[in-house]
Scaffold this motif. Structure first.
Motif, mmCIF file in Angstrom:
data_model
loop_
_atom_site.group_PDB
_atom_site.id
_atom_site.type_symbol
_atom_site.label_atom_id
_atom_site.label_comp_id
_atom_site.label_asym_id
_atom_site.label_seq_id
_atom_site.Cartn_x
_atom_site.Cartn_y
_atom_site.Cartn_z
ATOM 1 N N CYS A 13 0.851 -1.190 0.000
ATOM 2 C CA CYS A 13 0.000 0.000 0.000
ATOM 3 C C CYS A 13 0.883 1.234 0.000
ATOM 4 O O CYS A 13 1.831 1.332 0.791
ATOM 5 C CB CYS A 13 -0.902 -0.020 1.240
ATOM 6 S SG CYS A 13 -1.942 1.435 1.397
ATOM 7 N N GLN A 14 0.581 2.208 -0.870
ATOM 8 C CA GLN A 14 1.370 3.429 -0.944
ATOM 9 C C GLN A 14 1.122 4.352 0.242
ATOM 10 O O GLN A 14 1.983 5.152 0.575
ATOM 11 C CB GLN A 14 1.054 4.180 -2.239
ATOM 12 C CG GLN A 14 1.599 3.507 -3.466
ATOM 13 C CD GLN A 14 1.297 4.292 -4.719
ATOM 14 O OE1 GLN A 14 0.136 4.603 -4.991
ATOM 15 N NE2 GLN A 14 2.319 4.605 -5.468
ATOM 16 N N VAL A 15 -0.017 4.255 0.880
ATOM 17 C CA VAL A 15 -0.350 5.163 1.988
ATOM 18 C C VAL A 15 0.080 4.575 3.327
ATOM 19 O O VAL A 15 0.803 5.213 4.087
ATOM 20 C CB VAL A 15 -1.864 5.487 1.991
ATOM 21 C CG1 VAL A 15 -2.242 6.306 3.207
ATOM 22 C CG2 VAL A 15 -2.234 6.239 0.729
ATOM 23 N N ARG A 75 -5.206 17.021 -12.117
ATOM 24 C CA ARG A 75 -5.288 15.762 -12.864
ATOM 25 C C ARG A 75 -5.655 14.622 -11.922
ATOM 26 O O ARG A 75 -5.688 14.790 -10.713
ATOM 27 C CB ARG A 75 -3.973 15.445 -13.560
ATOM 28 C CG ARG A 75 -2.819 15.187 -12.602
ATOM 29 C CD ARG A 75 -1.523 14.950 -13.366
ATOM 30 N NE ARG A 75 -0.417 14.799 -12.460
ATOM 31 C CZ ARG A 75 0.032 13.630 -12.012
ATOM 32 N NH1 ARG A 75 -0.566 12.509 -12.385
ATOM 33 N NH2 ARG A 75 1.057 13.563 -11.200
ATOM 34 N N LYS A 76 -5.918 13.456 -12.543
ATOM 35 C CA LYS A 76 -6.203 12.260 -11.758
ATOM 36 C C LYS A 76 -4.895 11.604 -11.340
ATOM 37 O O LYS A 76 -3.911 11.633 -12.083
ATOM 38 C CB LYS A 76 -7.007 11.253 -12.582
ATOM 39 C CG LYS A 76 -8.466 11.528 -12.634
ATOM 40 C CD LYS A 76 -9.168 10.372 -13.321
ATOM 41 C CE LYS A 76 -10.666 10.519 -13.180
ATOM 42 N NZ LYS A 76 -11.367 9.391 -13.789
ATOM 43 N N VAL A 77 -4.917 10.984 -10.174
ATOM 44 C CA VAL A 77 -3.770 10.238 -9.664
ATOM 45 C C VAL A 77 -4.247 8.837 -9.331
ATOM 46 O O VAL A 77 -5.255 8.678 -8.637
ATOM 47 C CB VAL A 77 -3.187 10.921 -8.401
ATOM 48 C CG1 VAL A 77 -2.120 10.074 -7.765
ATOM 49 C CG2 VAL A 77 -2.664 12.298 -8.738
ATOM 50 N N THR A 78 -3.558 7.813 -9.831
ATOM 51 C CA THR A 78 -3.899 6.427 -9.532
ATOM 52 C C THR A 78 -2.970 5.931 -8.440
ATOM 53 O O THR A 78 -1.748 6.003 -8.575
ATOM 54 C CB THR A 78 -3.773 5.544 -10.779
ATOM 55 O OG1 THR A 78 -4.637 6.067 -11.793
ATOM 56 C CG2 THR A 78 -4.183 4.120 -10.472
ATOM 57 N N VAL A 85 -1.807 13.149 -0.657
ATOM 58 C CA VAL A 85 -0.883 13.395 -1.767
ATOM 59 C C VAL A 85 0.291 14.255 -1.301
ATOM 60 O O VAL A 85 1.439 14.024 -1.690
ATOM 61 C CB VAL A 85 -1.623 14.035 -2.963
ATOM 62 C CG1 VAL A 85 -0.661 14.608 -3.979
ATOM 63 C CG2 VAL A 85 -2.524 12.999 -3.620
ATOM 64 N N ALA A 86 0.031 15.228 -0.434
ATOM 65 C CA ALA A 86 1.110 16.067 0.100
ATOM 66 C C ALA A 86 2.113 15.213 0.879
ATOM 67 O O ALA A 86 3.335 15.397 0.745
ATOM 68 C CB ALA A 86 0.534 17.166 0.989
ATOM 69 N N ASP A 87 1.612 14.274 1.692
ATOM 70 C CA ASP A 87 2.503 13.387 2.447
ATOM 71 C C ASP A 87 3.305 12.479 1.512
ATOM 72 O O ASP A 87 4.491 12.237 1.745
ATOM 73 C CB ASP A 87 1.712 12.528 3.437
ATOM 74 C CG ASP A 87 1.265 13.303 4.653
ATOM 75 O OD1 ASP A 87 1.731 14.446 4.844
ATOM 76 O OD2 ASP A 87 0.445 12.762 5.421
ATOM 77 N N LEU A 88 2.646 11.956 0.465
ATOM 78 C CA LEU A 88 3.350 11.091 -0.482
ATOM 79 C C LEU A 88 4.450 11.862 -1.208
ATOM 80 O O LEU A 88 5.551 11.346 -1.404
ATOM 81 C CB LEU A 88 2.364 10.500 -1.494
ATOM 82 C CG LEU A 88 1.397 9.445 -0.973
ATOM 83 C CD1 LEU A 88 0.411 9.054 -2.056
ATOM 84 C CD2 LEU A 88 2.145 8.224 -0.480
ATOM 85 N N GLY A 122 8.658 11.514 -1.293
ATOM 86 C CA GLY A 122 9.352 11.309 -2.555
ATOM 87 C C GLY A 122 8.732 10.257 -3.455
ATOM 88 O O GLY A 122 9.389 9.760 -4.375
ATOM 89 N N VAL A 123 7.460 9.917 -3.227
ATOM 90 C CA VAL A 123 6.760 8.934 -4.059
ATOM 91 C C VAL A 123 6.360 9.616 -5.362
ATOM 92 O O VAL A 123 5.812 10.721 -5.358
ATOM 93 C CB VAL A 123 5.509 8.385 -3.342
ATOM 94 C CG1 VAL A 123 4.725 7.465 -4.254
ATOM 95 C CG2 VAL A 123 5.913 7.680 -2.073
ATOM 96 N N LYS A 124 6.670 8.975 -6.496
ATOM 97 C CA LYS A 124 6.311 9.541 -7.799
ATOM 98 C C LYS A 124 4.836 9.275 -8.065
ATOM 99 O O LYS A 124 4.368 8.145 -7.962
ATOM 100 C CB LYS A 124 7.147 8.894 -8.892
ATOM 101 C CG LYS A 124 6.943 9.518 -10.249
ATOM 102 C CD LYS A 124 7.877 8.885 -11.259
ATOM 103 C CE LYS A 124 7.672 9.477 -12.633
ATOM 104 N NZ LYS A 124 6.360 9.227 -13.198
ATOM 105 N N LEU A 125 4.092 10.325 -8.410
ATOM 106 C CA LEU A 125 2.649 10.196 -8.674
ATOM 107 C C LEU A 125 2.361 10.318 -10.153
ATOM 108 O O LEU A 125 2.852 11.058 -10.865
ATOM 109 C CB LEU A 125 1.864 11.253 -7.894
ATOM 110 C CG LEU A 125 2.014 11.168 -6.379
ATOM 111 C CD1 LEU A 125 1.332 12.339 -5.739
ATOM 112 C CD2 LEU A 125 1.407 9.886 -5.875
#
Length: 78
Positions: free
Chosen positions: A5-7, A45-48, A68-71, A75-78
């Motif tokens: 999980c990314q989160v 835009r949409k983010v998957t 999204v701010a935390d990701l 340094g996670v690429k969105l």
């Protein structure tokens, strides 16, 4: 697709399947990973994202902007 999980960072757990005769074989407990797309107004835009079901609840509670701010901070690429 990796079962991460990314989160929340949930990853597979490992253990044993135990038969009726009590023989043990290795098995893997995968988190319930889903691909979910969200529209992020700040990016326009949409983010998957690849999320566990608990991660989906986190996005619902905190909001997609905060997640999204935390990701991006991690340094996670969105």
């Amino acid at each position: 697709m990796a079962a991460v999980c990314q989160v929340t960072g949930a990853t597979p757990g490992f253990g044993h399947s135990i038969s009726h005769s009590h023989r043990r074989t290795k098995r893997r407990f995968d988190p319930n990973i889903q691909k979910k797309s969200y529209f992020v107004p700040s990016l326009g835009r949409k983010v998957t994202l690849t999320l566990s079901t608990r991660g989906i609840k986190v996005v619902d509670a905190r909001g997609i902007e905060a997640v999204v701010a935390d990701l991006q901070k991690r340094g996670v690429k969105l």
